[in-house]
Each structure stands twice: as structure tokens, then as C-alpha cells.
Design an enzyme around this catalytic site. Structure first.
Site, PDB file in Angstrom:
ATOM      1  CG  HIS A 125      -2.153  -0.752   0.921  1.00  0.00           C
ATOM      2  ND1 HIS A 125      -3.219  -0.527   0.275  1.00  0.00           N
ATOM      3  CD2 HIS A 125      -2.289  -2.047   1.694  1.00  0.00           C
ATOM      4  CE1 HIS A 125      -3.969  -1.457   0.643  1.00  0.00           C
ATOM      5  NE2 HIS A 125      -3.610  -2.354   1.332  1.00  0.00           N
ATOM      6  CE  LYS A 170      -6.772  13.583  -0.108  1.00  0.00           C
ATOM      7  NZ  LYS A 170      -6.723  12.385  -1.131  1.00  0.00           N
ATOM      8  NE  ARG A 171      -2.410   8.187   6.415  1.00  0.00           N
ATOM      9  CZ  ARG A 171      -1.222   8.323   5.873  1.00  0.00           C
ATOM     10  NH1 ARG A 171      -0.308   8.783   6.502  1.00  0.00           N
ATOM     11  NH2 ARG A 171      -0.740   7.587   4.525  1.00  0.00           N
ATOM     12  CE  LYS A 199      -2.703  10.511   2.600  1.00  0.00           C
ATOM     13  NZ  LYS A 199      -3.101   9.646   1.429  1.00  0.00           N
ATOM     14  CB  THR A 255     -10.723   4.594  -1.246  1.00  0.00           C
ATOM     15  OG1 THR A 255     -10.320   4.757  -0.100  1.00  0.00           O
ATOM     16  CG2 THR A 255      -9.759   3.174  -1.860  1.00  0.00           C
ATOM     17  CE  LYS A 279     -14.065   5.431   0.637  1.00  0.00           C
ATOM     18  NZ  LYS A 279     -13.290   5.549   1.755  1.00  0.00           N
TER      19      LYS A 279
END
Length: 828
Positions: A370, A565-566, A571, A673, A677
Site C-alpha cells: 500500500h 484525508k490523512r 498529500k 479511495t 467516493k
């Protein structure tokens, strides 16, 4: 606060006898299970009573499912994961069992609003982010597809943490998700078992003259299993099992010491033992934290494998068919210690010879990677590992010895390759000494290794695991992630689900590719208007939540620009913040210039020990404080940080989102993901060619995706050629003004130096290429604003995104795992 649009399931209406049966069970549980009446029962009591009512109906199907698996002698799949981010269960179970409207009517008859009751449930604190939520989606899909699947993990007493924002800073509070009990779990004390740590390894010759190894003089902890039912969707679907393990002391306390008066010492060992299942991901900055994380991983792996072997041996007395009846999937490297543990069970406990044990082990395991971040690949110091798991260390060394012999035979005279591929990293300079490379162990001990997006898998093969791919190209494959449409559209966005079903029927719920038929309605003015109205209602509902949670008024007509998100540097939440400040400065320079009103929404938790990530949260809130208090920004910009991001909050945010920020540095995100969504709920994506963004753009079409930034290859070339981020700062006047404003202390007047480390990191290093991508990102955001002005075009693009999300169902992903890795069949 309850959702504005209630859960609905239009395909089924409530039968009167079903309503009566539910009402009868509900009142019985309130009285006999909870000892409450209509006067003393709280809303939480009523939630518990309804949950127990629903669990009754789950249990009948649950037992029938397990009987069916045994009768069919099915090959079973065991999914080992350190996280299962389930969210709330009641609403999901009502939908999957088809009793939502019956429960709504039953509750109405006793004066209870079902939507208010659903809000009483606390999110299960069993995960952190995408890894755990993916595992939860996979369990849903396995049950819906009637695949004999079991999840195994840890029953954390305290989850990730509850996040509060105080003075703009993240503050962590214990996530006591079990404080009122969990109506969905059933303890199984009959399957409790001992788990061993420490001790020593002893070699001996048994009565048959065979060389054997014994692990002895160990400390012992008891693993107590708790089962949770996982319901598939529809009347003929399975109810599978998630088994979670809680650590208990092998003895409550030393009674002799207690009687001598040393009460504290008497319970010390008990408390130390039970710490193992207390907290999700303890900080590993200190030796104790590192040791506890390793203990957690081995604890749940040892319990799970013993349970798997026990279940197998309950119907067989040899291991010949083990790999034909058992498939174990490792969800990332956290459960990789399962490989030496299964070898120990085969060799030490059951007396199998090494070659047979290894052949069965490699045929049984599959490994999902991952991460593309080399620093995120888990390693353990040999000294720590050997102290806690001495027998497993000897097994790993033997695996490594035999494996490196294969490498030498395949690639003779290549000592550098041998050193690179060794399971034991002996690089000089590491203060911890030799380290065990758990990802490499997972690759060597598995017959299948998969990435979670096409780009991710190619980068694994070309870079991170290149040597292993050259050794075993046949082991590598891709399984692009997916999400369950039951929770992420049917449950979380019921009005949109109803509108879709009204046009194309409800087949999409279990076959998401059916959504492609929505393309026939791209020019249907009535459908487009309905989609727009649903989005507006969802945005208004989220605005009401923000007013309550943040005491902030936001305009539902503004563009909801969402990044949830985290919190991690790759990111690039910080890139988003740089753009917000750029817009702020434009308004300050020219207050009359036209601007599309935007509400920027952030939701993220930072790991407690991740100081840079926590500083970015502080910056987001500092910028929000300035922007939201400035009268010139009214009707133009708002910035909102939604605290304590979790599944139930995501279910509010996704249906209300207009723009989905998927802006990670290309080549760093494995899949994502949240991107799926958000698109499934009609948000348009602004993103890089990273992770599953690549495949999403291919599906929805380039015209329906806002692309910017460097590619993964270009990012690699940038750093290889000597990236100088300061050059971008000097060349771009707008970027320079943004950076200078932060650096000046404008957003932290009481602490002018507060954000200097962030700025210094960008100007001197910028490992995630924020400054290199800034100009492209800002230009792309201009295209977003121009497009949003044309609401008809925007809505058509949103519908196209929904219509082309069929590929990104977890049902498709799980069907591929079952067919291509696990070799298991559905048992309908």
C-alpha cells in the site's frame, strides 16, 4: 445533528407483519436486555435496543452462512489487517438486510425518529485512514458476493484518537468508542488462546530421532476473540465474520503478592499484558512504543493463524490440502510476521518438514503493498525482534539463507543484488544495527504480490521492488482499489441514489457498471435539474453542520472545495493552503475583481508524533481565522477545518462536495479511495496523475477531470537533476508573495517564527515538489472557476463522473482477488 436527507430504500416497502415483529423485538430488548421502560430509557438505550433487534435478524443469516460454508467444504479467505475502519453499522445493516423502511415505521409508531436514533451510534475506533476503510469495503463486498471471507484484526479499546482543535492546534483525546458497549460484537471465550513472547529457543532430538526446536520460558498473554457480523447486501447474501482479538493477562494478578500487601505489583503484569490491545498505533518514537507495536502485530497474527489452523483441522487430519482450502491475504506489511508464524506452527507444533511447510506457506499467502514511500516500508531492529520473538528470528534467518541461495543461483557474481534483496538490512550507520525488512519477507513468503492501482503496481515493479520483480515477474499483479456503493452512495447519499434508481433501476447497487446507463440522461434537463437540487440540499445540510460544529456561516451556493484525508506532506494539503492565500492576496489587491465564491473544506488527522503535519493543521486554521474574519472576503472565501474526521463525517461531506482535491505528488499515492467516493457522489476531481487518479481520468474522460502538475517520471527526473525549489520561488511573483506572507508571521503575529520551518523546508528541500507544481495548480484552479460558472456544464460533468465510476466498486476488486489470487469460489 441529524442528516437533512434521511436514509431511504425505494425498492422495498415495509410489510405490516415485519413492522410488528421489529416493534415486538425492540420493546423486548428495551425491557429484558437493557432493563429500561419508556420513562427511564435514554436515546442511547433505544439505539441499543434497535441494534440488538437488528442483530437478531443478522444472526439467523450468520449461522446459516457458516453452515453453508462447512457443508460445501469451501476454500476460505482470511483477510489480516491491523485496521478495519467500519464506521457506524446500524444504518448499513438496515439497508443490507432490507429492513430500513420497516424499522423506520416501527420507530415512528413509538414516537422515535429513526434518523435521530442512527446518530446515537459511535464510529467503531478500529482504524486510521484509507487502509482500514478499504478493509471494511472489502468485507462488505466479500459478503455481498458470497465469498467465504473472514477478517482478522485487533479489538482496540481506544481508537486512533478523537481530534479537537484548540487555538488552531490539533489536540488528541482518547477515542473511548467502547465506553457504552458495542451491540454488534459477541465474545467467544471458548476460543481464547495463549500468545507467547520472549523466552529462548531450545534445540532437541525427539523420540523418533528427529531434530526439533522448542520455544520455551516465555511470557504469556491470552487472546480473547470477539466476533462481529458483516452483512452482504440483499436477501440471498452472506453474513461473514470479523474476528477481533483483545489481550488479557494470563492471570488476573499474583494472589500471593496481593495477600502480602503489594497491591500495585500484583496487578502490574496484568496491566502490562492488556496494554497490547489498548491503543491503535502507539507512538513509536520511544523504545516502549516500538516494542508495543511489534507486540500488537504478532499478537493478532498469532491468534488469527492458530484460529485458522484450528478451523482447518476441525475437518481434516493432515495438511496436504491446506493451501487448497485456505488463502490468507496480508493487508500491507503489518501482518507480515504471519509468514514465520505459520512456518513455526507447521514445523514446531505439527512436525512438518521445512520444504513442505514452505511450499504450503507460499501457496497460502498473498501480499498487498500500500505504499510507494521507501521510509514507510516497515523494518524491525534485529535486537528488538529477537528479544520478543527469538524463534521467529531463527526462522527468518533460515528463510533468508535459502532465499539468498536462490538469488545467487539466478544472478551469480552479483553481490550488490544479494545485499539489496536480503531480508536482513545490514547497512552500516544505522544506530539500531541490523534490521528485518518486513515488506521483503512478505514478498518472499507469498505467491502473489499486488499493488492497488495500475500506476502504483508499475512503480513497484520498476523501482521499489524491482529486484524481486526481476526474480519472480509472475508473482506481481495489479488490483485497483474500489469502494462499496452500498455505504458510499446508497446509504450516504439516499436522494441521489433514489434519483439514479428512478432512471436506471436498482441493479447498480450490486453491479456498479450499470451506472454507465446514466450517460443517456446527460442532456435530460429534468434529470440534471434534479441532480443539481440534490447537491444543493446536501450542501445546505453540511452548512448547517458547520454552523453547529464550527460556529461559522458558509454559503451553500459557493463552490465547496474539499480535501479530506490523512494529513501527510505528500498529500499536499499545504499546496492547497498556498492557493488559498494567493486568492486572499488577489482580493486584497483588487477588491472589485470578480471571483467565484469558494468554501474550502479540510478534514484530517495528523499522527500525534508527526510534528510537521500538525504544524500544517495549525497553518490551515490560522489562515481560516484571518480569511473568515476579513469583511472583504465575505461572499468570496471561507476556510473550514472540520475536526475529528471519521467515516460518519465523511458520509456528510462527500454528498455535498463540488470539487475533490486529489493533489498528491505524482508517484507517491498508492491508490486513494476518497477520490472514488467523491466522484461517485458527483464531485469533479482536480488532481495529478497519481494513484488511481490515472485510471479515473481514463474512465471519465480528460474533459471531465481537472489535470495539473508533473507526472511521476517528471518528478523523479526533477529530483535526479538537482531540483532547486528556490528558483521557482524567485521566478513566480505570486508564489513569492504567498511564501513571504507566511514567513513574515502575518498568520501568527504572536509567534512570528511559528511557520518558518515549513517555509524553510519548502525553499531548501521541497521533497514533494509543491513549488514546482504551484503555477500549474493555480492555472488549473482558474479553469475550475470558469467551469463552475456554467452550472449546466458542471452538472453534466458531474453526471459523467458518476456514470463512469463502475470500475471503482470494491465488488469488482474482490471478484478479481477471488479469481486471480485466492482461487476461491462464491458459495451462494
Amino acid at each position: 445533528m441529524r442528516p437533512a436527507s434521511r436514509l431511504t430504500f425505494p425498492a422495498r416497502t415495509a410489510a405490516p407483519n415485519e413492522v410488528a415483529a421489529i416493534l415486538h423485538s425492540f420493546t423486548d430488548h428495551l425491557l429484558y436486555s437493557l432493563a429500561k421502560d419508556q420513562y427511564s430509557a435514554t436515546m442511547h438505550d433505544k439505539f441499543m435496543a434497535l441494534a440488538l433487534t437488528v442483530r437478531e435478524r443478522l444472526t439467523e443469516r450468520w449461522i446459516a452462512t457458516q453452515q453453508r460454508y462447512y457443508k460445501k467444504d469451501a476454500k476460505r479467505v482470511y483477510y489480516l489487517s491491523a485496521e478495519f475502519l467500519l464506521g457506524r453499522a446500524l444504518g448499513n445493516n438496515l439497508i443490507n438486510l432490507g429492513v430500513l423502511e420497516a424499522c423506520r415505521e416501527a420507530m415512528r409508531m413509538v414516537g422515535i425518529d429513526l434518523d435521530a436514533l442512527l446518530e446515537e451510534e459511535i464510529d467503531a475506533g478500529l482504524g486510521n485512514g484509507g487502509l482500514g476503510r478499504l478493509a471494511a469495503c472489502f468485507l462488505d463486498s466479500m459478503a455481498t458476493l458470497n465469498i467465504p471471507g473472514y477478517g482478522y484484526g485487533i479489538r482496540y479499546e481506544f481508537g486512533m484518537f478523537d481530534q479537537e482543535i484548540k487555538d488552531g492546534h490539533q489536540v488528541e483525546k482518547p477515542d473511548e468508542w467502547l465506553r457504552f458497549g458495542n451491540p454488534w460484537e459477541l465474545p467467544r471465550p471458548e476460543y481464547a488462546l495463549p500468545v507467547h513472547f520472549g523466552g529462548r529457543v531450545e534445540e532437541f532430538t525427539d523420540e523418533d530421532g528427529k531434530h526439533r526446536v522448542r520455544w520455551t520460558d516465555t511470557d504469556q498473554v491470552i487472546g480473547m476473540p470477539y466476533d462481529m457480523p458483516i452483512a452482504g447486501f440483499g436477501p440471498t447474501s452472506s453474513v461473514n465474520t470479523l474476528r477481533l482479538w483483545r489481550a488479557r493477562a494470563s492471570a488476573e494478578f499474583d494472589l500471593r503478592v496481593f495477600n502480602d500487601g503489594d497491591y500495585e505489583k500484583a496487578v502490574l503484569d496484568k496491566n502490562r499484558s492488556e496494554t497490547i490491545s489498548k491503543v491503535l498505533y502507539p507512538s513509536d518514537l520511544k523504545v516502549f512504543g516500538k516494542e508495543l507495536r511489534l507486540k500488537q502485530q504478532y499478537f493478532f497474527v498469532a491468534c488469527s493463524l492458530y484460529d485458522i489452523v484450528r478451523r482447518y483441522l476441525s475437518v481434516r487430519n493432515t495438511f496436504e490440502a491446506f493451501a487448497d482450502k485456505v488463502s490468507i491475504q496480508l493487508n500491507d506489511t503489518h501482518p507480515a510476521v504471519a509468514i514465520p508464524e505459520l512456518m513455526r506452527l507447521f514445523i514446531d507444533v505439527n512436525g512438518l518438514p521445512w520444504d513442505q511447510a514452505w511450499e504450503l506457506t507460499t501457496r497460502t499467502f498473498g501480499y498487498t503493498n500500500h505504499t510507494l514511500l521507501a521510509e514507510a516500508l516497515e523494518t524491525w531492529p534485529v535486537t528488538l525482534f529477537g528479544r520478543l520473538l527469538p524463534r521467529h528470528l531463527t526462522i527468518i534467518y533460515e528463510i533468508n539463507r535459502r532465499f539468498l541461495r536462490q538469488v545467487m543461483s539466478r544472478f551469480p557474481f552479483d553481490e550488490a543484488r544479494v545485499a539489496r534483496m536480503s531480508l536482513i538490512d545490514e547497512s552500516p550507520g544505522d544506530p539500531a544495527g541490523k534490521r528485518i525488512r518486513m515488506a521483503y519477507l512478505a514478498v518472499v513468503g507469498s505467491h502473489a504480490v499486488n499493488g492497488v492501482a495500475a500506476l502504483h503496481t508499475e512503480l513497484l515493479k520498476a523501482d521499489l521492488l524491482r529486484d524481486f520483480h526481476e526474480m519472480w515477474p509472475e508473482r506481481f499483479n495489479n488490483k485497483t482499489n474500489g469502494v462499496t456503493p452500498r455505504r458510499w452512495l446508497l446509504a450516504s447519499n439516499p436522494k441521489l441514489a433514489e434519483a439514479i434508481t428512478g432512471r436506471i433501476g436498482d441493479g447498480w447497487i450490486t453491479n456498479l457498471s450499470e451506472l454507465h446507463r446514466l450517460q443517456h440522461f446527460l442532456d435530460d434537463a429534468e434529470f440534471l435539474a434534479e441532480v443539481r437540487a440534490i447537491k444543493a440540499a446536501n450542501k445546505k445540510a453540511l452548512a448547517n453542520y458547520i454552523l453547529t460544529a464550527n460556529n461559522l456561516v458558509v454559503d451553500p451556493a459557493s463552490l465547496y472545495d474539499v480535501q479530506v484525508k490523512r494529513l501527510h506532506e505528500y498529500k499536499r494539503q499545504l499546496l492547497n493552503v498556498l492557493h488559498i492565500i494567493a486568492l486572499y492576496l488577489r482580493v486584497k489587491r483588487d477588491p472589485e475583481a470578480p471571483m467565484v465564491p469558494r468554501t474550502f473544506l479540510f478534514g484530517a488527522k495528523a499522527a500525534p508524533a508527526y510534528s510537521t503535519a500538525k504544524l500544517i493543521i495549525k497553518l490551515i486554521n490560522a489562515v481560516a481565522e484571518v480569511v473568515n474574519a476579513d469583511p472583504q472576503m465575505e461572499g468570496r472565501l471561507k476556510v473550514v477545518f472540520l475536526a475529528n474526521y471519521r467515516v460518519s463525517l465523511a458520509e456528510r461531506i462527500f454528498p455535498a462536495s463540488d470539487l475533490s482535491e486529489q493533489i498528491s505528488t505524482a508517484g507517491k499515492e498508492a491508490s486513494g479511495t476518497g477520490n472514488m467516493k467523491l466522484a461517485l457522489n458527483g464531485a469533479l476531481t482536480i488532481g495529478t496523475l497519481d494513484g488511481a487518479n490515472v485510471e479515473m481520468r481514463e474512465e471519465v474522460g480528460a474533459d471531465n477531470f481537472f489535470l495539473f502538475g508533473l507526472t511521476a517520471a517528471e518528478v523523479m527526473a526533477l529530483h535526479k537533476n538537482g531540483y532547486r525549489p528556490r528558483d521557482y520561488y524567485e521566478r513566480n511573483a505570486e508564489l513569492k508573495s504567498v511564501i513571504d506572507l507566511i514567513s513574515s508571521g502575518f498568520f501568527s503575529p504572536d509567534h512570528p517564527e511559528l511557520f518558518r520551518s515549513l517555509i524553510q523546508g519548502l525553499l531548501d528541500h521541497d521533497p514533494y515538489a509543491l513549488l514546482a507544481d504551484f503555477e500549474s495548480y493555480v492555472e488549473c484552479q482558474k479553469r475550475v472557476s470558469e467551469t463552475y460558472l456554467d452550472q449546466d456544464r458542471w452538472t453534466r460533468m458531474a453526471v459523467m463522473n458518476i456514470a463512469r465510476m463502475g470500475k471503482f466498486s470494491s465488488d469488482r476488486t474482490i471478484a478479481e482477488y477471488a479469481r486471480e489470487i485466492w482461487g476461491t469460489l462464491a458459495v451462494p
